[in-house]
Scaffold this motif. Structure first.
Motif, mmCIF file in Angstrom:
data_model
loop_
_atom_site.group_PDB
_atom_site.id
_atom_site.type_symbol
_atom_site.label_atom_id
_atom_site.label_comp_id
_atom_site.label_asym_id
_atom_site.label_seq_id
_atom_site.Cartn_x
_atom_site.Cartn_y
_atom_site.Cartn_z
ATOM 1 N N GLU A 50 -41.597 73.187 51.975
ATOM 2 C CA GLU A 50 -42.480 74.050 51.186
ATOM 3 C C GLU A 50 -42.060 75.515 51.276
ATOM 4 N N GLU A 51 -41.604 75.938 52.447
ATOM 5 C CA GLU A 51 -41.112 77.300 52.592
ATOM 6 C C GLU A 51 -39.670 77.420 52.135
ATOM 7 N N ALA A 52 -38.868 76.416 52.415
ATOM 8 C CA ALA A 52 -37.439 76.489 52.110
ATOM 9 C C ALA A 52 -37.168 76.655 50.621
ATOM 10 N N VAL A 53 -37.989 76.028 49.771
ATOM 11 C CA VAL A 53 -37.727 76.113 48.324
ATOM 12 C C VAL A 53 -37.970 77.506 47.779
ATOM 13 N N GLN A 54 -38.547 78.385 48.568
ATOM 14 C CA GLN A 54 -38.733 79.766 48.119
ATOM 15 C C GLN A 54 -37.399 80.465 47.878
ATOM 16 N N VAL A 55 -36.320 79.916 48.432
ATOM 17 C CA VAL A 55 -35.011 80.519 48.176
ATOM 18 C C VAL A 55 -34.580 80.330 46.722
ATOM 19 N N VAL A 56 -35.252 79.475 45.971
ATOM 20 C CA VAL A 56 -34.986 79.369 44.532
ATOM 21 C C VAL A 56 -35.287 80.713 43.871
ATOM 22 N N TYR A 57 -36.357 81.367 44.299
ATOM 23 C CA TYR A 57 -36.678 82.699 43.779
ATOM 24 C C TYR A 57 -35.626 83.710 44.212
ATOM 25 N N VAL A 58 -35.131 83.554 45.436
ATOM 26 C CA VAL A 58 -34.075 84.441 45.932
ATOM 27 C C VAL A 58 -32.831 84.321 45.057
ATOM 28 N N ALA A 59 -32.463 83.070 44.732
ATOM 29 C CA ALA A 59 -31.285 82.845 43.894
ATOM 30 C C ALA A 59 -31.484 83.423 42.493
ATOM 31 N N GLN A 60 -32.698 83.327 41.966
ATOM 32 C CA GLN A 60 -32.984 83.911 40.650
ATOM 33 C C GLN A 60 -32.848 85.431 40.687
#
Length: 234
Positions: free
Chosen positions: A61-71
């Motif tokens: 749940e926290e790890a997928v926040q890196v999708v925003y980082v990549a964006q």
């Protein structure tokens, strides 16, 4: 002869033949135990496809926040390389928009699917078209490519190098400061925020909660939609 990209410290590159999807290669190598920080890429001239392998130390749940980082990394890269009049925005959950039309986006996959589970690996990929994908220009007004938007001087390799640097920078911010700083940077770039949307389901896109989940209002009810629902199955 393949030219290797100049990547920042902590990242290493691995070239993938054009007939192979770097994202699929990254997933297979992640399953086999490749080092975190490896970026798989092709040297195609019509599209940038690349994928970064990470080894999260948190729940999915926290790890997928890196999708925003990549964006954010991709938006800042385009902002640095494209003409200054070219606007770059986001469309939740994973699309990049240039001049109001979709121009690629972010993909991701992990070895777990439960929000509370701890993944051994997470792969985040980017896909940005440089040339039209079939058809005549203008046939698909909601989709575009960089060359149609005046970014003819940018090369896929230059965008990859820039994306890796900006993404590493924002990963550092994320690890130091948590999701709040990422959220504050992401929110003004999302052009559907505060608007009625049809996808992933009809409703008013109110914003993101502290875990990066979409807040979607339908009549008097507000529900959350997690990025996890959009992970690719491997």
């Amino acid at each position: 002869m393949t030219v290797s990209p100049r990547l920042p410290p902590l990242f290493t590159g691995e070239w993938v033949p054009n007939q192979t999807d770097p994202f699929d290669k990254a997933v297979s190598r992640a399953i086999a135990g490749v080092d975190s920080g490896t970026i798989f890429y092709s040297d195609a001239v019509d599209v940038l496809r690349a994928a970064l392998v990470l080894a999260p130390e948190t729940s999915l749940e926290e790890a997928v926040q890196v999708v925003y980082v990549a964006q954010i990394g991709l938006a800042e890269s385009l902002g640095a390389l494209a003409p200054p009049e070219v606007p770059v925005f986001f469309q939740w959950p994973d699309r990049i928009k240039v001049n109001g039309a979709v121009c690629g986006g972010v993909r991701f996959a992990a070895d777990v699917s439960e929000p509370s589970a701890h993944p051994n690996w997470l792969v985040v990929g980017i896909d940005v078209p440089f040339l039209p994908v079939g058809g005549e220009p203008g046939e698909t007004p909601n989709q575009t490519c960089l060359h149609e938007e005046g970014c003819v001087e940018i090369t896929p390799m230059a965008l990859l190098e820039s994306w890796s640097k900006h993404t590493l920078l924002w990963l550092t911010y994320y690890m130091d400061s948590g999701f709040e700083r990422i959220h504050n940077e992401w929110r003004p770039r999302c052009d559907t925020l505060g608007k009625m949307i049809d996808l992933p389901k009809p409703g008013l896109f109110v914003g993101l909660d502290e875990k990066g989940r979409m807040l979607l209002r339908q009549d008097v009810m507000t529900e959350t939609v997690s990025l996890i629902e959009f992970a690719e199955h491997v």
